[in-house]
Motif scaffolding. Structure first.
Motif, PDB file in Angstrom:
ATOM      1  N   ALA A 391       0.816  -1.031   0.032  1.00 55.52           N
ATOM      2  CA  ALA A 391      -0.058   0.067   0.165  1.00 55.52           C
ATOM      3  C   ALA A 391       0.632   1.132  -0.135  1.00 55.52           C
ATOM      4  CB  ALA A 391      -0.868   0.138   0.959  1.00 55.52           C
ATOM      5  N   ARG A 392       0.463   2.101  -0.907  1.00 51.71           N
ATOM      6  CA  ARG A 392       1.520   3.446  -1.003  1.00 51.71           C
ATOM      7  C   ARG A 392       1.125   4.112   0.489  1.00 51.71           C
ATOM      8  NH1 ARG A 392       0.024   7.806  -4.984  1.00 51.71           N
ATOM      9  NH2 ARG A 392      -1.887   7.068  -4.272  1.00 51.71           N
ATOM     10  N   PRO A 393       2.286   4.545   1.019  1.00 48.28           N
ATOM     11  CA  PRO A 393       2.352   5.330   2.274  1.00 48.28           C
ATOM     12  C   PRO A 393       1.227   6.528   2.243  1.00 48.28           C
ATOM     13  CG  PRO A 393       4.654   4.844   1.734  1.00 48.28           C
ATOM     14  CD  PRO A 393       3.755   4.487   0.576  1.00 48.28           C
ATOM     15  N   ARG A 394       1.145   7.142   0.974  1.00 42.96           N
ATOM     16  CA  ARG A 394      -0.027   8.107   0.974  1.00 42.96           C
ATOM     17  C   ARG A 394      -1.281   7.694   1.250  1.00 42.96           C
ATOM     18  NH1 ARG A 394       1.140  12.989  -0.916  1.00 42.96           N
ATOM     19  NH2 ARG A 394       3.028  12.237  -1.922  1.00 42.96           N
ATOM     20  N   GLU A 395      -1.590   6.386   0.708  1.00 45.44           N
ATOM     21  CA  GLU A 395      -3.105   5.827   1.132  1.00 45.44           C
ATOM     22  C   GLU A 395      -3.249   5.604   2.567  1.00 45.44           C
ATOM     23  OE1 GLU A 395      -2.983   2.613  -1.604  1.00 45.44           O
ATOM     24  OE2 GLU A 395      -3.337   3.785  -3.604  1.00 45.44           O
ATOM     25  N   THR A 396      -2.044   5.089   3.023  1.00 41.25           N
ATOM     26  CA  THR A 396      -2.143   4.510   4.328  1.00 41.25           C
ATOM     27  C   THR A 396      -2.450   5.861   5.284  1.00 41.25           C
ATOM     28  OG1 THR A 396      -0.659   2.755   4.283  1.00 41.25           O
ATOM     29  CG2 THR A 396      -0.939   3.591   6.359  1.00 41.25           C
ATOM     30  N   ALA A 397      -1.602   6.866   4.788  1.00 42.96           N
ATOM     31  CA  ALA A 397      -2.073   8.400   5.666  1.00 42.96           C
ATOM     32  C   ALA A 397      -3.089   8.848   5.579  1.00 42.96           C
ATOM     33  CB  ALA A 397      -0.745   9.127   5.099  1.00 42.96           C
ATOM     34  N   TRP A 398      -3.663   8.583   4.071  1.00 41.70           N
ATOM     35  CA  TRP A 398      -5.019   9.332   3.782  1.00 41.70           C
ATOM     36  C   TRP A 398      -6.026   8.466   4.885  1.00 41.70           C
ATOM     37  CZ3 TRP A 398      -5.251   8.654  -2.171  1.00 41.70           C
ATOM     38  CH2 TRP A 398      -4.536   9.934  -2.773  1.00 41.70           C
ATOM     39  N   ALA A 399      -5.995   7.405   4.960  1.00 43.03           N
ATOM     40  CA  ALA A 399      -6.812   6.551   5.927  1.00 43.03           C
ATOM     41  C   ALA A 399      -6.754   6.926   7.316  1.00 43.03           C
ATOM     42  CB  ALA A 399      -6.488   4.776   5.513  1.00 43.03           C
ATOM     43  N   PHE A 400      -5.656   7.199   7.813  1.00 42.54           N
ATOM     44  CA  PHE A 400      -5.613   7.329   9.329  1.00 42.54           C
ATOM     45  C   PHE A 400      -5.852   8.838   9.557  1.00 42.54           C
ATOM     46  CE2 PHE A 400      -0.977   7.285   8.868  1.00 42.54           C
ATOM     47  CZ  PHE A 400      -0.576   8.750   9.110  1.00 42.54           C
ATOM     48  N   ALA A 401      -5.671   9.832   8.141  1.00 45.14           N
ATOM     49  CA  ALA A 401      -6.547  11.291   8.358  1.00 45.14           C
ATOM     50  C   ALA A 401      -7.733  11.122   8.369  1.00 45.14           C
ATOM     51  CB  ALA A 401      -5.646  11.996   7.395  1.00 45.14           C
ATOM     52  N   ALA A 402      -8.353  10.262   7.524  1.00 40.68           N
ATOM     53  CA  ALA A 402      -9.760  10.226   7.441  1.00 40.68           C
ATOM     54  C   ALA A 402     -10.455   9.754   8.788  1.00 40.68           C
ATOM     55  CB  ALA A 402     -10.188   9.421   6.124  1.00 40.68           C
ATOM     56  N   ALA A 403      -9.882   8.796   9.134  1.00 37.76           N
ATOM     57  CA  ALA A 403     -10.329   8.151  10.732  1.00 37.76           C
ATOM     58  C   ALA A 403     -10.409   9.538  11.696  1.00 37.76           C
ATOM     59  CB  ALA A 403      -9.516   7.256  10.987  1.00 37.76           C
ATOM     60  N   ASN A 404      -9.090  10.197  11.732  1.00 40.14           N
ATOM     61  CA  ASN A 404      -9.391  10.988  12.470  1.00 40.14           C
ATOM     62  C   ASN A 404      -9.953  12.273  12.416  1.00 40.14           C
ATOM     63  OD1 ASN A 404      -6.911   9.949  14.298  1.00 40.14           O
ATOM     64  ND2 ASN A 404      -5.219  11.296  13.045  1.00 40.14           N
ATOM     65  N   ALA A 405     -10.369  12.604  11.189  1.00 40.48           N
ATOM     66  CA  ALA A 405     -11.218  13.643  10.902  1.00 40.48           C
ATOM     67  C   ALA A 405     -12.675  13.285  11.345  1.00 40.48           C
ATOM     68  CB  ALA A 405     -11.230  13.884   9.368  1.00 40.48           C
ATOM     69  N   ARG A 406     -13.080  11.908  11.095  1.00 48.32           N
ATOM     70  CA  ARG A 406     -14.545  11.573  11.482  1.00 48.32           C
ATOM     71  C   ARG A 406     -14.382  11.426  12.979  1.00 48.32           C
ATOM     72  NH1 ARG A 406     -13.411   7.696   7.309  1.00 48.32           N
ATOM     73  NH2 ARG A 406     -12.579   6.132   8.944  1.00 48.32           N
ATOM     74  N   ALA A 407     -13.335  11.296  13.798  1.00 47.55           N
ATOM     75  CA  ALA A 407     -13.414  11.051  15.024  1.00 47.55           C
ATOM     76  C   ALA A 407     -13.530  12.577  15.881  1.00 47.55           C
ATOM     77  CB  ALA A 407     -12.251  10.502  15.757  1.00 47.55           C
ATOM     78  N   LEU A 408     -13.018  13.533  14.956  1.00 47.43           N
ATOM     79  CA  LEU A 408     -12.980  15.045  15.555  1.00 47.43           C
ATOM     80  C   LEU A 408     -14.046  15.652  14.992  1.00 47.43           C
ATOM     81  CD1 LEU A 408      -9.168  15.611  14.988  1.00 47.43           C
ATOM     82  CD2 LEU A 408     -10.431  15.381  17.257  1.00 47.43           C
ATOM     83  N   ALA A 409     -14.826  15.147  14.140  1.00 47.93           N
ATOM     84  CA  ALA A 409     -16.028  15.868  13.637  1.00 47.93           C
ATOM     85  C   ALA A 409     -16.930  16.648  14.564  1.00 47.93           C
ATOM     86  CB  ALA A 409     -16.942  15.085  12.687  1.00 47.93           C
ATOM     87  N   ASP A 410     -17.225  16.133  15.586  1.00 51.08           N
ATOM     88  CA  ASP A 410     -18.091  16.691  16.488  1.00 51.08           C
ATOM     89  C   ASP A 410     -17.452  17.485  17.816  1.00 51.08           C
ATOM     90  OD1 ASP A 410     -20.313  15.841  15.420  1.00 51.08           O
ATOM     91  OD2 ASP A 410     -20.199  13.673  16.330  1.00 51.08           O
ATOM     92  N   GLU A 411     -15.995  17.390  17.642  1.00 49.42           N
ATOM     93  CA  GLU A 411     -15.417  18.153  18.800  1.00 49.42           C
ATOM     94  C   GLU A 411     -15.666  19.789  18.669  1.00 49.42           C
ATOM     95  OE1 GLU A 411     -13.400  16.934  21.005  1.00 49.42           O
ATOM     96  OE2 GLU A 411     -13.256  14.889  20.607  1.00 49.42           O
ATOM     97  N   ILE A 412     -15.562  20.460  19.801  1.00 49.21           N
ATOM     98  CA  ILE A 412     -15.799  21.622  20.062  1.00 49.21           C
ATOM     99  C   ILE A 412     -14.588  22.394  20.842  1.00 49.21           C
ATOM    100  CG2 ILE A 412     -17.171  23.451  20.673  1.00 49.21           C
ATOM    101  CD1 ILE A 412     -19.678  21.683  20.303  1.00 49.21           C
ATOM    102  N   ILE A 413     -14.054  23.380  20.504  1.00 47.18           N
ATOM    103  CA  ILE A 413     -13.089  24.247  21.242  1.00 47.18           C
ATOM    104  C   ILE A 413     -13.773  25.627  21.662  1.00 47.18           C
ATOM    105  CG2 ILE A 413     -10.803  25.046  21.202  1.00 47.18           C
ATOM    106  CD1 ILE A 413      -9.737  23.359  19.246  1.00 47.18           C
ATOM    107  N   THR A 414     -14.221  25.519  22.898  1.00 51.48           N
ATOM    108  CA  THR A 414     -14.783  26.627  23.285  1.00 51.48           C
ATOM    109  C   THR A 414     -14.844  26.783  24.812  1.00 51.48           C
ATOM    110  OG1 THR A 414     -16.696  27.959  22.825  1.00 51.48           O
ATOM    111  CG2 THR A 414     -16.967  25.445  23.182  1.00 51.48           C
ATOM    112  N   ILE A 415     -15.197  27.871  25.306  1.00 51.89           N
ATOM    113  CA  ILE A 415     -15.367  28.075  26.750  1.00 51.89           C
ATOM    114  C   ILE A 415     -16.776  27.519  27.147  1.00 51.89           C
ATOM    115  CG2 ILE A 415     -15.708  29.664  28.426  1.00 51.89           C
ATOM    116  CD1 ILE A 415     -13.884  31.547  27.114  1.00 51.89           C
ATOM    117  N   PRO A 416     -16.945  26.506  28.027  1.00 55.54           N
ATOM    118  CA  PRO A 416     -17.988  25.917  28.180  1.00 55.54           C
ATOM    119  C   PRO A 416     -19.025  26.804  28.744  1.00 55.54           C
ATOM    120  CG  PRO A 416     -16.132  24.655  29.306  1.00 55.54           C
ATOM    121  CD  PRO A 416     -15.629  25.825  28.875  1.00 55.54           C
TER     122      PRO A 416
END
Length: 416
Positions: A391-416
């Motif tokens: 597997a091309r390293p770029r494809e592997t990196a795309w895969a973990f970047a996409a997984a991270n992006a999905r995990a962070l989709a609902d994250e909020i950086i704000t004052i509670p």
């Protein structure tokens, strides 16, 4: 909910023994950017651009560059790359980029930058965290932000913290932190990250550090820093290139001594070279007989016309878009993997956000330790997938970047 004082899960990539990544040919940052903005300076006529590719929790990060000939498409590509970098490292922020078509050496440059930032102030105030880039230094940005009353170029994120003054102090302490040899961490952390990618690749393939050879194209902040840290780690940097040509020594170059000979334009003084250093044409660095090739100067340095000259066993992209898609496909066919730029050269961006989030502070050891751990883990995963599944390293990196992006989709950086 994530505040500026809490860790973000999902930024670490597991090493051998982890589940297989799910590969896809679809780039996780594909698609139209969220916003394109153009600006014309009323005084000089210079054109400026801001492209916000993605927002995560209402924020995007990416530097501001200034160079003659800067285009909207260039800025758009860089914003897309920033979205990939932040996702690859699990940072809770989207990607953006600013660019100005103007000569940074022109005495009017700082005023042009000030007017550009004033026009983009709504974004700088609420959404866009920027930093230095080609032709724009952090002191330039600090001076402009002081004029605008925004304090610091990380303003959009700092204003969301629990305690703005404490966060600002931590950021400023980190930006002014120096290594034991009095170099700013902010200046060298990017090159350190690239060096760790090289060292991680060697470790994954069980290469002996002292026997591993490297060729580095570029002696600026990124290339010079990479060469310095590889030399310090014990690897043999046998070739290094600046705009004037390639310097070569089969037994390894004295990198610290050569870097001391650089002028303000990152060119090495040929009149003071040791007698056993060979002076070769600039493009000779690409064809160097070395284990690792690090293109750290310009985009598209490796292209179909020169890819056949490459003798390295792995290409480690320190420059943005250092390898064209066609050239990478040709290298893959030859069994030469390319470790992608959006992982390899993301050290500065990742470090800035770790600083903002309170994951690291003013102690350089903490910053270097974290970057070394995360970079080598990501490289180990890419090498494993290349070795076992081709597997091309770029494809592997795309895969973990996409997984991270999905995990962070609902994250909020704000004052509670």
């Amino acid at each position: 909910m994530t505040t500026l004082h809490e860790p973000v899960n999902g930024s670490n990539v597991s090493v051998p023994g982890a589940p297989r990544v799910v590969h896809s040919d679809r780039r996780p940052e594909a698609g139209e950017p969220l916003r394109r903005l153009t600006w014309t300076d009323p005084v000089t006529g210079a054109r400026g651009y801001l492209v916000v590719h993605t927002l995560v929790s209402g924020l995007a990060t990416g530097g501001t560059r200034m160079r003659p000939g800067c285009t909207l498409s260039e800025v758009e590509d860089l914003a897309r790359g920033m979205a990939l970098k932040t996702a690859a490292f699990g940072l809770p922020v989207g990607g953006a980029k600013g660019g100005i078509d103007f000569d940074p050496k022109d005495p009017r440059a700082l005023d042009v930058l000030s007017r550009f930032c004033r026009h983009m102030r709504p974004w700088l105030d609420a959404h866009w965290v920027t930093a230095e880039d080609l032709g724009v230094t952090q002191p330039h940005l600090d001076a402009v932000f002081a004029r605008l009353g925004l304090g610091q170029s990380f303003h959009a994120a700092i204003r969301r913290s629990w305690n703005e003054q404490r966060t600002l102090a931590r950021v400023q302490d980190g930006l002014h932190a120096t290594t034991a040899d009095d170099r700013l961490v902010a200046d060298v952390i990017g090159g350190y990250g690239v060096a760790q990618a090289c060292l991680g690749a060697a470790r994954a393939w069980n290469w002996r550090t002292g026997a591993t050879t490297v060729a580095v194209q570029g002696v600026g902040t990124m290339g010079g820093g990479t060469a310095w840290y590889l030399h310090e780690a014990g690897m043999k940097v046998v070739a290094i290139a600046d705009a004037a040509g390639t310097l070569y020594r089969s037994g390894g170059l004295d990198i610290p001594a050569l870097l001391d000979l650089r002028d303000d334009y990152a060119e090495i003084d040929r009149t003071r070279l040791p007698a056993d250093v060979e002076c070769l044409p600039r493009d000779a660095v690409i064809a160097t007989d070395a284990d690792i090739l690090v293109p750290a100067a310009v985009s598209y340095a490796i292209r179909p016309g020169n890819v056949a000259d490459i003798k390295a066993m792995v290409v480690v992209e320190a420059a943005n878009a250092a390898t064209t898609d066609e050239a990478e496909a040709m290298l893959t066919d030859r069994g030469i993997p390319v470790l992608p730029d959006f992982v390899v050269n993301a050290g500065s961006a990742a470090w800035a956000w770790w600083l903002l989030l309170g994951h690291v502070g003013a102690d350089p050891a903490d910053s270097f330790d974290r970057l070394r751990t995360e970079m080598q883990a990501k490289v180990a995963l890419m090498v494993r997938e290349w070795t076992t599944a081709r597997a091309r390293p770029r494809e592997t990196a795309w895969a973990f970047a996409a997984a991270n992006a999905r995990a962070l989709a609902d994250e909020i950086i704000t004052i509670p």
